[in-house]
Structure formats: C-alpha cells, structure tokens
Write an enzyme that holds these catalytic residues in place. Structure first.
Site, mmCIF file in Angstrom:
data_model
loop_
_atom_site.group_PDB
_atom_site.id
_atom_site.type_symbol
_atom_site.label_atom_id
_atom_site.label_comp_id
_atom_site.label_asym_id
_atom_site.label_seq_id
_atom_site.Cartn_x
_atom_site.Cartn_y
_atom_site.Cartn_z
ATOM 1 N N ARG A 62 78.578 24.195 37.179
ATOM 2 C CA ARG A 62 79.187 25.575 37.457
ATOM 3 C C ARG A 62 80.047 25.656 36.291
ATOM 4 N NH1 ARG A 62 84.085 26.912 40.652
ATOM 5 N NH2 ARG A 62 84.481 29.058 40.324
ATOM 6 N N TRP B 1 74.904 25.251 50.153
ATOM 7 C CA TRP B 1 73.642 26.019 50.396
ATOM 8 C C TRP B 1 72.654 25.155 51.070
ATOM 9 C CZ3 TRP B 1 76.875 26.676 46.145
ATOM 10 C CH2 TRP B 1 77.167 28.140 45.991
ATOM 11 N N HIS C 283 79.456 28.954 33.641
ATOM 12 C CA HIS C 283 80.507 29.931 33.369
ATOM 13 C C HIS C 283 81.011 29.952 31.766
ATOM 14 C CE1 HIS C 283 82.161 31.029 37.849
ATOM 15 N NE2 HIS C 283 80.643 30.842 37.639
HETATM 16 ZN ZN1 ZEM Z 1 77.128 29.742 41.320
HETATM 17 N N1 ZEM Z 1 78.776 30.185 42.541
HETATM 18 N N2 ZEM Z 1 76.715 31.990 41.298
HETATM 19 N N3 ZEM Z 1 75.589 29.438 39.907
HETATM 20 N N4 ZEM Z 1 77.279 27.765 41.254
HETATM 21 C C1 ZEM Z 1 79.391 29.139 43.193
HETATM 22 C C2 ZEM Z 1 79.190 27.649 43.024
HETATM 23 C C3 ZEM Z 1 78.343 27.014 42.120
HETATM 24 C C4 ZEM Z 1 77.414 32.711 41.874
HETATM 25 C C5 ZEM Z 1 78.657 32.632 42.447
HETATM 26 O O1 ZEM Z 1 79.353 33.814 42.865
HETATM 27 C C6 ZEM Z 1 78.980 31.421 42.972
HETATM 28 C C7 ZEM Z 1 74.846 30.517 39.304
HETATM 29 C C8 ZEM Z 1 74.681 31.829 39.744
HETATM 30 C C9 ZEM Z 1 75.795 32.462 40.679
HETATM 31 C C10 ZEM Z 1 76.731 26.941 40.622
HETATM 32 C C11 ZEM Z 1 75.769 26.977 39.522
HETATM 33 C C12 ZEM Z 1 75.400 28.488 39.357
HETATM 34 C C13 ZEM Z 1 80.270 29.675 44.163
HETATM 35 C C14 ZEM Z 1 81.540 28.953 44.831
HETATM 36 C C15 ZEM Z 1 80.077 30.941 43.995
HETATM 37 C C16 ZEM Z 1 80.896 32.062 44.616
HETATM 38 C C17 ZEM Z 1 82.663 28.444 43.791
HETATM 39 C C18 ZEM Z 1 83.503 28.023 44.900
HETATM 40 O O2 ZEM Z 1 84.163 28.232 45.479
HETATM 41 O O3 ZEM Z 1 84.035 26.825 44.139
HETATM 42 C C19 ZEM Z 1 76.709 34.089 41.786
HETATM 43 C C20 ZEM Z 1 77.003 35.332 42.117
HETATM 44 C C21 ZEM Z 1 75.665 33.739 40.888
HETATM 45 C C22 ZEM Z 1 74.671 34.978 40.642
HETATM 46 C C23 ZEM Z 1 73.568 34.721 40.416
HETATM 47 C C24 ZEM Z 1 74.060 29.931 38.192
HETATM 48 C C25 ZEM Z 1 72.942 30.693 37.552
HETATM 49 C C26 ZEM Z 1 74.257 28.521 38.299
HETATM 50 C C27 ZEM Z 1 73.839 27.617 37.267
HETATM 51 C C28 ZEM Z 1 72.688 27.614 36.739
HETATM 52 C C29 ZEM Z 1 77.084 25.605 41.133
HETATM 53 C C30 ZEM Z 1 76.555 24.155 40.847
HETATM 54 C C31 ZEM Z 1 78.285 25.814 42.262
HETATM 55 C C32 ZEM Z 1 78.612 24.740 43.223
HETATM 56 C C33 ZEM Z 1 80.087 24.277 42.524
HETATM 57 C C34 ZEM Z 1 80.955 23.321 43.008
HETATM 58 O O4 ZEM Z 1 81.874 22.970 42.953
HETATM 59 O O5 ZEM Z 1 80.096 22.779 44.126
#
Ligand code: ZEM
Length: 290
Positions: free
Chosen positions: A46, A189, A50
C-alpha cells in the site's frame, strides 16, 4: 598535490548498491506476529502504491520519485492514514543503506512484499531521487473507495492505465485488510491476506455481497459468514461491463493475472521517474530461492 583523494559516497543510481542485499534486508523484517495478520507485506504494498499513485500524466507531476509523503501535508492526506507505521518500519533499512533513497526504498519494499508473499517477480529499476515537500501533489489524487466506475477511470486514466490494468492492479486487495482507524472500513478481502493469489477475483464472483449493517461507511460483507469485505469500488469491477470480463479472466487463470499484475505494478512504480532507457533492470530472487 593532495595526499589523499576524497572518497565520495555512492550516488543512488551509481550501481554500487547491492540491491539484492537490500531486498533481503526488507524481506527479513516482513514477518511480525505483533502486526496485523503477521506480516508487514500488505502495508508495504500500500505504501509503494500510494507513493506512486499520485502521478498525473498530463502535467508529469507526482509519481514514485520524491517520497514527498515524508512531509506534511501529503503525510496528512486522508488516503495516507496509517502509512506512517510502514515508513517508520523501513527506517532500519534506510539507516543500513544511506545511499538508497526513500523513494527507491519504498518502491523496492512493495516489490519485496509481493515476491516474498508468493507473487510474481516484478522487474525493478532504482534511481529515484527524493524531493522536498514543495514537490508534493495536491490532495485528492488517490481513489476514493466510496465512489463509482467513472471515478476509478478518472483516477487511473490520469496515471496512464487502461481498464485491464485497473482490474489487474485491484487484485492487490487479495492482500491485507481495512482498518477502521485508517479508512473507516473494516475487514480483509480474502481469507489469506498475506499470500498473493487471484483470490480477490474469485471472491468477487463467488460470494454474495450484501451491504454491511453498521454506522460506518458503506461497504459490503459476504452474506454467508460476514468475515470478508468489499469496498464500493471493488464491487464496481463486477458491475461494469468493461471491467467484469477481466475479473472473470483473472479468477479463472492465476498465471494470466500474475503476468498482468507484474507488468502493471512495474509500470506503476515507474510513473514520473525520469529514465533514459539504459538503466539496469533488476529481477530479484525470492529469499526461498537463494
Ligand atoms: Zn487499496 N485500499 N485501494 N490498493 N490497498 C486499502 C488497503 C490496501 C483503494 C482503497 O480505498 C483502499 C489499490 C487500489 C485501491 C492495497 C493495495 C492497493 C484500504 C484500507 C482502502 C480503503 C486502508 C486501511 O484501512 O488500512 C481503492 C479505492 C483503490 C482503487 C482501485 C491498488 C492499485 C493497490 C496496489 C497495487 C493493499 C495491499 C491494502 C492493504 C493494506 C494493509 O495495511 O493491510
């Protein structure tokens, strides 16, 4: 004449850094029974996402170089809530390798996490320069999980991705979880949040997703157990007629997804990084292959 010649420290892209060694040092700090599901891998992915997902193709601003998330206001952007822990966790590796920039370190940490959690090999190129806070992009460049297909396209087309790549990248949600304290959303998920699989796509298609009854932001849970979750933007991928065929393909064929995900994640990590085409590309060995 000078008796001694000054020894200058290696510059970030001088090729003097042993990046496989840095890879291994990051791999060493992933496992931690006191953190979430036992691994820092998901939050490192993440962080890398970001740091790079701020890119805007039209103005060539943002992207994975700069590491401007170290500074306010970017560190305080709502989308980045919780990522300070990941940045702090990587400090020991930065201290051991001062010649590696923060922007390379965060990007590499994403690659290490994906590979060590069983994902595909991600080609990786060093050479990102760190920048000052002034280079940070305005808030609002990362996706908002409560919105729909148009928003997803606005955000990802701005970076230069197409529908297939949007779906491929979203498969990263096989990993990790939502934390109420970070995003307001809650839950993982998939049932294997520290292993890279095509499980996100399978769950999307196989489970019945119902709106969670709670005071928090609108999200979905699987009807049968309530243990797994989906964001509104996740469900968009099976509702939209151009996204859905890719969900079906990736659910049926993990190799296809691994391949597309590796390409898209590599591309994500290259956004905004000046290159001349002569850079060495690294293909790291997983620690269990060494
Ligand atoms: Zn995420 N992501 N993401 N993401 N994401 C979260 C967590 C993680 C969206 C999003 O709003 C959120 C991509 C795309 C998108 C990861 C990787 C990738 C979370 C939760 C949210 C709300 C955060 C929390 O509460 O800690 C949205 C709207 C996306 C649009 C498509 C893409 C592209 C990613 C990588 C290639 C990962 C690995 C996490 C889990 C983080 C963790 O701490 O476990």
């Amino acid at each position: 004449t000078a008796k001694t010649s000054p020894v200058s420290p290696p510059s970030p892209d001088s090729g003097e850094v042993n990046y496989q060694k840095v890879y291994n040092q990051i791999a060493d700090i992933l496992e931690d029974n006191d953190w979430d599901d036992g691994s820092w891998g998901p939050i490192f992915v993440r962080l890398a996402w970001h740091a790079s997902g701020t890119y805007d193709k039209a103005t060539n601003t943002g992207g994975s170089h700069g590491a401007t998330m170290r500074f306010a206001p970017e560190s305080e952007h709502a989308a980045n809530a919780g990522l300070k822990a990941a940045r702090n966790k990587l400090e020991s590796v930065k201290t051991a390798n001062p010649a590696v920039t923060y922007s390379d370190l965060w990007s590499l940490a994403g690659v290490v996490a994906i590979q060590e959690m069983g994902g595909p090999t991600i080609p990786w190129i060093p050479g990102r320069r760190d920048a000052e806070a002034i280079a940070a992009t305005p808030d609002g460049r990362l996706p908002d999980a409560s919105l729909g297909a148009n928003h997803l396209r606005d955000i990802f087309y701005r970076m230069g991705f197409d529908d297939r790549e949007i779906v491929a990248l979203s498969g990263a949600h096989a990993l990790g979880r939502c934390h109420p304290s970070n995003s307001g959303f809650d839950g993982p998920w998939t049932a294997s949040p520290t292993i890279v699989t095509n499980g996100y796509f399978k769950e999307l298609l196989e489970k019945k997703w119902v709106e969670k009854k709670w005071k928090g932001p609108k999200q979905y849970v699987d009807k049968e157990t309530g243990d797994l979750m989906m964001l509104p933007t996740d469900l968009v991928l099976i509702q939209d007629r151009s996204f859905r065929p890719w969900v079906e393909k990736y659910a049926a064929d993990e190799k296809l997804w691994f391949n597309d995900f590796a390409n898209a994640f590599h591309k994500l990590q290259e956004l905004g990084v000046p290159r001349n085409g002569s850079e060495k590309v690294y293909y790291f060995k997983r620690t269990d292959e060494q």
